[in-house]
Enzyme design. Sequence first.
Site, PDB file in Angstrom:
ATOM      1  N   TYR A  24      -2.654 -10.546  -1.897  1.00 29.11           N
ATOM      2  CA  TYR A  24      -1.230 -10.374  -2.164  1.00 29.11           C
ATOM      3  C   TYR A  24      -0.656 -11.343  -3.188  1.00 29.11           C
ATOM      4  CZ  TYR A  24      -1.614  -7.555   2.037  1.00 29.11           C
ATOM      5  OH  TYR A  24      -1.990  -6.614   2.956  1.00 29.11           O
ATOM      6  N   HIS A 101       3.571  -1.271  -3.671  1.00 32.83           N
ATOM      7  CA  HIS A 101       2.579  -2.050  -2.925  1.00 32.83           C
ATOM      8  C   HIS A 101       2.017  -3.105  -3.862  1.00 32.83           C
ATOM      9  CE1 HIS A 101       2.475   0.473   0.647  1.00 32.83           C
ATOM     10  NE2 HIS A 101       2.599   1.502  -0.178  1.00 32.83           N
TER      11      HIS A 101
END
Length: 149
Positions: A24, A101
């Site tokens: 991430y 995302h």
Amino acid sequence: MSVMITILNGPNLNFLGQREPKIYGTETLEDIEKNCREWAKRADVIINFYQSNYEGQLVEWIQEAIGLSSGLIINPAAYSHTSVALLDALKMFSGPKVEVHLSHIYRREAFRHHSYTSIGVDAIISGCGSDGYRFALEYIAKQLINCKR
């Protein structure tokens, strides 16, 4: 063009920067919000930026955005793979919608390859890291400009 765009962030995104940085990245959600607000200021766009770990709260924010916001960006996180409730709420919002995302969901575990919420949006941006939010803002702004022509 003074319009409002709502940006919603789902579960565990409040731990960005700490949670699995190899997947991430190292930016925090606060960093992403700051970057979105800087872009919005330059584009004369007002943004509402929210995060919740609770599905019902995200549904309520989508419902609140109806009639208030011109566009909507959602990073439903894990709820994208499970939430028909979010899908149904997204279908009610008539303005341009983008699902974001940070990671490339199709290069991850098989259960992450399906997104229920993607059925209710106009575009999906996946795997671009935090730049995905800027791309989504630019896309929505362009859609709104084209609608006014």
